[in-house]
Motif scaffolding. Structure first.
Motif, short mmCIF file in Angstrom:
data_model
loop_
_atom_site.label_atom_id
_atom_site.label_comp_id
_atom_site.label_asym_id
_atom_site.label_seq_id
_atom_site.Cartn_x
_atom_site.Cartn_y
_atom_site.Cartn_z
N ASP A 42 -7.19 7.20 -1.42
CA ASP A 42 -6.47 6.05 -0.87
C ASP A 42 -7.51 5.06 -0.37
O ASP A 42 -8.03 5.20 0.74
N LYS A 90 -3.94 -4.14 -0.04
CA LYS A 90 -4.60 -5.07 0.87
C LYS A 90 -5.47 -6.12 0.16
O LYS A 90 -4.94 -7.07 -0.40
N GLY A 110 0.82 -1.20 0.00
CA GLY A 110 0.00 0.00 0.00
C GLY A 110 0.86 1.26 0.00
O GLY A 110 0.60 2.20 -0.76
N ALA A 111 1.87 1.28 0.87
CA ALA A 111 2.72 2.47 0.96
C ALA A 111 3.39 2.77 -0.38
O ALA A 111 3.47 3.93 -0.80
N GLN A 143 -7.57 0.51 2.39
CA GLN A 143 -8.33 -0.18 3.42
C GLN A 143 -9.84 -0.21 3.12
O GLN A 143 -10.52 -1.19 3.43
N PHE A 146 -3.72 8.11 7.64
CA PHE A 146 -2.76 7.00 7.61
C PHE A 146 -2.61 6.54 6.17
O PHE A 146 -3.55 6.07 5.55
N HIS A 147 -1.39 6.69 5.63
CA HIS A 147 -1.15 6.27 4.25
C HIS A 147 0.05 5.33 4.15
O HIS A 147 0.49 5.02 3.05
#
Ligand SMILES: *Cc1c(COP(=O)(O)O)cnc(C)c1O
Length: 426
Positions: free
Chosen positions: A233, A274, A111-112, A236, A146-147
């Motif tokens: 983003d 994810k 993801g990052a 999640q 949160f990324h």
């Protein structure tokens, strides 16, 4: 100790403590097997998984269709690097682009990395298409975001634990309050150098904060008016978790697997990770249309493993499962039951202040301070009673089971949660 020796939970924990970096604080449970909505510890105790690896395992543990795709491809061809073509990547890029309604996909692993990719694309677009002066581009982000964990990403985090002593930080980010359209408007008007607005459709790690109705659509419209890219983003929130294929989808029904939302909430850049692999393999991706994606040319960006044949096979299977098993519809329906039942429970119990969320991404707010151990202690009791969940931010417990759960299982889990908390209050 031989590799194949069976460990007890205690031994496994001791090994991690002694030989592993202490970059996590796991709940004390050691898992050795998973199937569907369940996981088992090394002593054979069975649990409902209410974290789903932070929503990576939406399709359930070890989904046979995904495992088959992965093992078949692993036996055939696993990695070529992008120095050569492989016969899986193009198929996957076409499949996923059409599935989400974009022209093109750029494959990464975590993801990052996908967030980093989106930031790089946005900056390059700002210089080459929008015409911002070199090194002046700014990207708007939200407080409590949160990324991920890379140096650039933590540069625009405001979590002191994630940031402190990791400086100097990357410049070029402007932080505004989440779910605040006035602040977004002000930020967009503050400068002609804004490249993009990066936002989570629901702030997951921050504690499952759902923005006001219409926030995303209005934010997208403002960005359009300022020729600023809207980056969602959905690492999640995406892939059916919130009861829609994507959380940026409008009020579409998701009967259609090609559902990608009403056009006004369609991001210019979509970030996925994810559950894109159903938790079987690290697979992430950035999707965009040609005007944006075409700024990336050979040598600008890449990854040895990004777009490898196993990842391509796994992701196609994982997305097929989401459509075939109508997981968005199931998440939407079960999520409503979960919130209704927990809302009723809140009225009778002082320990739980409120429940919030969308689809099967939900959280309860524990009536205690952020510094207290109450939420952690409740999670330990939940574990003892056969359900695994973890606090985010002290007094918030997130509940995010695999989306393949059925109503009977969900009701059993609601009973475990409410009895555990009732017993805890005594
Ligand atoms: C988990 C997460 C990431 C980072 O993904 P990794 O695979 O852990 O790097 C980025 N954004 C959001 C919203 C996430 O939930």
């Amino acid at each position: 100790m031989a590799v194949l020796d069976k460990l007890t939970s205690q031994q496994a924990i001791e090994l991690e403590n002694k030989y592993g970096a202490h970059n996590y604080h796991p709940l004390p449970v050691v898992l050795s097997r998973g199937e569907g909505v369940h996981v088992w510890d090394v002593e054979g105790k069975k649990y409902y998984d209410f974290l789903s690896a932070y929503s990576a395992v939406n399709q359930g543990h070890c989904h046979p269709k995904i495992v088959d795709a992965m093992t078949n491809q692993a036996k055939t061809l696993s990695l070529t690097s992008r120095a050569f073509y492989n016969d899986m990547l193009g198929k996957y890029e076409k499949f996923a682009s059409e599935y989400f309604g974009f022209d093109k996909l750029l494959p990464m692993n975590t993801g990052a990395e996908a967030v980093e990719t989106a930031l790089k694309i946005a900056r390059k677009w700002a210089y080459e298409v929008k015409g911002i002066d070199e090194n002046k581009a700014e990207i708007i982000v939200c407080e409590n975001n949160f990324h991920g964990r890379t140096t650039t990403i933590i540069s625009f985090s405001n979590d002191p634990v994630a940031r402190k002593n990791f400086g100097p930080y990357t410049k070029g980010f402007l932080k505004i309050e989440y779910d605040n359209l006035q602040e977004l408007q002000k930020a967009l008007e503050s400068s002609n150098n804004i490249a993009a607005f990066l936002v989570e459709p629901i702030q997951g790690e921050a504690g499952v904060y759902v923005p006001s109705e219409g926030y995303l659509a209005a934010a997208k419209k403002m960005c359009e008016e300022h020729n600023v890219l809207f980056i969602a983003d959905e690492v999640q929130t995406g892939i059916a978790r919130t009861g829609r294929l994507l959380a940026t989808c409008g009020n579409c029904s998701c009967e259609d697997k090609n559902c990608s939302g009403s056009p006004e909430v369609k991001p210019n850049i979509l970030i996925l990770g994810k559950a894109l692999s159903g938790g079987a393999y690290p697979v992430s991706a950035v999707l965009a249309n040609e005007v944006v994606m075409n700024v990336i040319r050979p040598g600008n960006h890449g990854s040895t493993f990004g777009g490898n044949p196993i990842a391509a096979a796994v992701a196609m299977a994982a997305l097929e499962v989401v459509a075939d098993e109508k997981l968005a519809i199931n998440a939407d329906r079960l999520g409503k039951i979960f919130r209704d039942e927990l809302t009723e429970f809140c009225k009778t119990n002082d320990l739980v202040k409120s429940v919030r969320g969308k689809g099967l991404l939900n959280a309860i707010l524990i009536n205690d301070t952020e510094e207290s151990d109450t939420a952690w202690d409740i999670c330990i009791k939940l574990r003892d009673n056969g359900l695994l969940a973890k606090p985010t931010h002290g007094n918030i417990i997130r509940f995010a089971p695999p989306l393949v759960m059925n109503e009977e299982q969900l009701r059993e889990c609601i009973a475990i949660i409410t009895t555990t908390i009732s017993d805890f209050s005594k």
